[in-house]
Design a protein around this motif. Structure first.
Motif, PDB file in Angstrom:
ATOM      1  N   TRP A  55      37.888  14.192  -9.996  1.00 33.76           N
ATOM      2  CA  TRP A  55      37.393  12.948 -10.587  1.00 33.76           C
ATOM      3  C   TRP A  55      37.003  11.938  -9.512  1.00 33.76           C
ATOM      4  O   TRP A  55      36.022  11.200  -9.658  1.00 33.76           O
ATOM      5  N   ALA A  56      37.749  11.893  -8.422  1.00 33.92           N
ATOM      6  CA  ALA A  56      37.400  10.978  -7.337  1.00 33.92           C
ATOM      7  C   ALA A  56      36.025  11.328  -6.768  1.00 33.92           C
ATOM      8  O   ALA A  56      35.184  10.440  -6.546  1.00 33.92           O
ATOM      9  N   PHE A  57      35.768  12.618  -6.544  1.00 30.13           N
ATOM     10  CA  PHE A  57      34.452  13.014  -6.030  1.00 30.13           C
ATOM     11  C   PHE A  57      33.351  12.739  -7.046  1.00 30.13           C
ATOM     12  O   PHE A  57      32.245  12.338  -6.677  1.00 30.13           O
ATOM     13  N   SER A  58      33.636  12.924  -8.322  1.00 26.94           N
ATOM     14  CA  SER A  58      32.618  12.668  -9.342  1.00 26.94           C
ATOM     15  C   SER A  58      32.236  11.198  -9.393  1.00 26.94           C
ATOM     16  O   SER A  58      31.126  10.853  -9.798  1.00 26.94           O
ATOM     17  N   ARG A  59      33.151  10.346  -8.949  1.00 26.51           N
ATOM     18  CA  ARG A  59      32.898   8.903  -8.942  1.00 26.51           C
ATOM     19  C   ARG A  59      32.453   8.415  -7.566  1.00 26.51           C
ATOM     20  O   ARG A  59      32.404   7.221  -7.316  1.00 26.51           O
ATOM     21  N   GLY A  60      32.142   9.346  -6.675  1.00 34.13           N
ATOM     22  CA  GLY A  60      31.492   8.970  -5.422  1.00 34.13           C
ATOM     23  C   GLY A  60      32.354   8.920  -4.187  1.00 34.13           C
ATOM     24  O   GLY A  60      31.876   8.498  -3.131  1.00 34.13           O
TER      25      GLY A  60
ATOM     26  N   PRO B 294      44.462  10.907 -13.365  1.00 32.30           N
ATOM     27  CA  PRO B 294      42.998  10.939 -13.476  1.00 32.30           C
ATOM     28  C   PRO B 294      42.460   9.859 -14.406  1.00 32.30           C
ATOM     29  O   PRO B 294      41.371   9.336 -14.171  1.00 32.30           O
ATOM     30  N   ALA B 295      43.204   9.492 -15.438  1.00 31.73           N
ATOM     31  CA  ALA B 295      42.730   8.450 -16.348  1.00 31.73           C
ATOM     32  C   ALA B 295      42.752   7.079 -15.674  1.00 31.73           C
ATOM     33  O   ALA B 295      41.806   6.294 -15.795  1.00 31.73           O
ATOM     34  N   GLN B 296      43.818   6.789 -14.945  1.00 33.05           N
ATOM     35  CA  GLN B 296      43.903   5.498 -14.266  1.00 33.05           C
ATOM     36  C   GLN B 296      42.903   5.405 -13.111  1.00 33.05           C
ATOM     37  O   GLN B 296      42.501   4.301 -12.717  1.00 33.05           O
ATOM     38  N   LEU B 297      42.487   6.537 -12.574  1.00 36.87           N
ATOM     39  CA  LEU B 297      41.493   6.533 -11.501  1.00 36.87           C
ATOM     40  C   LEU B 297      40.202   5.855 -11.927  1.00 36.87           C
ATOM     41  O   LEU B 297      39.493   5.250 -11.111  1.00 36.87           O
ATOM     42  N   ARG B 298      39.903   5.914 -13.215  1.00 32.18           N
ATOM     43  CA  ARG B 298      38.636   5.363 -13.697  1.00 32.18           C
ATOM     44  C   ARG B 298      38.524   3.863 -13.496  1.00 32.18           C
ATOM     45  O   ARG B 298      37.421   3.306 -13.550  1.00 32.18           O
ATOM     46  N   SER B 299      39.627   3.188 -13.238  1.00 33.59           N
ATOM     47  CA  SER B 299      39.581   1.744 -13.006  1.00 33.59           C
ATOM     48  C   SER B 299      39.450   1.400 -11.529  1.00 33.59           C
ATOM     49  O   SER B 299      39.393   0.222 -11.164  1.00 33.59           O
ATOM     50  N   LEU B 300      39.394   2.423 -10.655  1.00 34.59           N
ATOM     51  CA  LEU B 300      39.281   2.190  -9.219  1.00 34.59           C
ATOM     52  C   LEU B 300      37.845   2.385  -8.754  1.00 34.59           C
ATOM     53  O   LEU B 300      37.140   3.274  -9.233  1.00 34.59           O
ATOM     54  N   ASP B 301      37.431   1.593  -7.772  1.00 34.12           N
ATOM     55  CA  ASP B 301      36.136   1.786  -7.125  1.00 34.12           C
ATOM     56  C   ASP B 301      36.343   2.696  -5.918  1.00 34.12           C
ATOM     57  O   ASP B 301      36.867   2.269  -4.886  1.00 34.12           O
ATOM     58  N   VAL B 302      35.962   3.962  -6.058  1.00 33.04           N
ATOM     59  CA  VAL B 302      36.147   4.920  -4.965  1.00 33.04           C
ATOM     60  C   VAL B 302      34.828   5.310  -4.312  1.00 33.04           C
ATOM     61  O   VAL B 302      34.818   6.106  -3.365  1.00 33.04           O
TER      62      VAL B 302
ATOM     63  N   HIS C  45      49.292   8.234 -17.813  1.00 33.76           N
ATOM     64  CA  HIS C  45      48.392   7.670 -18.821  1.00 33.76           C
ATOM     65  C   HIS C  45      48.279   8.658 -19.986  1.00 33.76           C
ATOM     66  O   HIS C  45      48.318   9.877 -19.778  1.00 33.76           O
ATOM     67  N   PRO C  46      48.121   8.160 -21.227  1.00 30.48           N
ATOM     68  CA  PRO C  46      48.003   9.064 -22.380  1.00 30.48           C
ATOM     69  C   PRO C  46      46.864  10.070 -22.275  1.00 30.48           C
ATOM     70  O   PRO C  46      46.924  11.140 -22.883  1.00 30.48           O
ATOM     71  N   GLU C  47      45.822   9.747 -21.510  1.00 30.48           N
ATOM     72  CA  GLU C  47      44.683  10.661 -21.400  1.00 30.48           C
ATOM     73  C   GLU C  47      44.797  11.629 -20.232  1.00 30.48           C
ATOM     74  O   GLU C  47      43.887  12.451 -20.029  1.00 30.48           O
ATOM     75  N   ASP C  48      45.877  11.583 -19.470  1.00 34.23           N
ATOM     76  CA  ASP C  48      45.979  12.462 -18.298  1.00 34.23           C
ATOM     77  C   ASP C  48      45.945  13.934 -18.672  1.00 34.23           C
ATOM     78  O   ASP C  48      45.180  14.717 -18.100  1.00 34.23           O
ATOM     79  N   VAL C  49      46.774  14.347 -19.629  1.00 35.30           N
ATOM     80  CA  VAL C  49      46.796  15.761 -19.994  1.00 35.30           C
ATOM     81  C   VAL C  49      45.450  16.205 -20.570  1.00 35.30           C
ATOM     82  O   VAL C  49      44.914  17.241 -20.150  1.00 35.30           O
ATOM     83  N   PRO C  50      44.847  15.476 -21.517  1.00 32.31           N
ATOM     84  CA  PRO C  50      43.525  15.897 -21.992  1.00 32.31           C
ATOM     85  C   PRO C  50      42.489  16.031 -20.874  1.00 32.31           C
ATOM     86  O   PRO C  50      41.684  16.970 -20.878  1.00 32.31           O
ATOM     87  N   LEU C  51      42.509  15.112 -19.911  1.00 25.58           N
ATOM     88  CA  LEU C  51      41.561  15.215 -18.803  1.00 25.58           C
ATOM     89  C   LEU C  51      41.856  16.438 -17.936  1.00 25.58           C
ATOM     90  O   LEU C  51      40.935  17.089 -17.438  1.00 25.58           O
ATOM     91  N   CYS C  52      43.127  16.764 -17.759  1.00 23.49           N
ATOM     92  CA  CYS C  52      43.491  17.935 -16.962  1.00 23.49           C
ATOM     93  C   CYS C  52      43.127  19.236 -17.662  1.00 23.49           C
ATOM     94  O   CYS C  52      42.998  20.277 -17.000  1.00 23.49           O
TER      95      CYS C  52
END
Length: 232
Positions: free
Chosen positions: A36-41, A82-90, A198-205
């Protein structure tokens, strides 16, 4: 392609036998986070051997981010969610990652000629790289639970099936991961209110073949560094 499945303890028992080609699997959650980090740049991920090393690298390099697993640790930017990563600028940034399972497994086979790090979200791309390389043997490193993590083994076997058998339905493998001890521990963490879950961690994994790139690690400047690679 001959496939071997082992955990880090199995590697430690034979320290002189670094595999030629290794795929290190951590589904919940290190290498899902990395993808997910690579997908966000994110530009690259540097694997640290200890939490102290991770924080030292971050301190020496303004702008770097540091990720760890387990309970939130002061100084780190993310607790491997992975869900909380979405709030970071990477975007364009270097991430330092230290986890109990995934990064430890990668460091254990750092001498491999080809070292791929994988989870379900990059499984298809990882298989594509292996098909392109056509190795005679691959060692899959199951990192969780001392080499017994069902979610990691299921992902490894899914990748191996894609390489050897062509199209393979992911459903049975994902279901094994959904019912794994790793998924249960994250669910328990949610119930207990752990800050780093985060509640979405398992679904994202459990998402499969989400990204078109694989992830390969190699030595750079004295560190093991992970980068996205074109699956072709």
């Amino acid at each position: 392609m001959r496939c071997t499945y082992t955990g880090v303890p199995g590697l430690s028992s034979n320290p002189g036998a670094t595999p030629e080609v290794a795929v290190v699997v951590d589904v919940m959650r290190a290498f899902t986070v990395a993808a997910w980090a690579f997908s966000r740049g994110a530009e690259r991920i540097v694997f640290a051997e200890t939490l102290d090393e991770a924080l030292e690298l971050k301190a020496r390099h303004p702008g770097w981010l540091a990720f760890q697993d387990g309970p939130v640790v002061p100084g780190f930017d993310l607790a491997n969610s992975p869900a909380q990563l979405r709030s970071l600028d990477v975007a364009g940034r270097t991430v330092v990652q230290k986890t109990t399972a995934g990064t430890t497994g990668a460091l254990a086979v750092a001498g491999a000629r080809l070292l791929l790090c994988a989870s379900f979200v990059v499984a298809g791309a990882t298989a594509a790289v292996l098909r392109r390389e056509r190795p005679s043997a691959v060692t899959f490193v199951v990192t969780g639970d001392g080499g017994r993590a069902e979610e990691d083994l299921a992902c490894a076997e899914y990748i191996a099936g894609l390489v050897s058998d062509g199209p393979v339905a992911p459903g049975p493998f994902v279901e094994r991961a959904r019912n794994s001890g790793g998924a249960a521990r994250l669910a328990e963490g949610l119930r207990l209110g752990w800050e780093g879950v985060h509640p979405e961690d398992v679904p994202l994994c459990l998402e499969t073949d989400t990204f078109p790139f694989a992830m390969a690690a190699g030595r750079e400047g004295g560190h093991l560094v992970l980068r996205p690679v074109d699956a072709g």
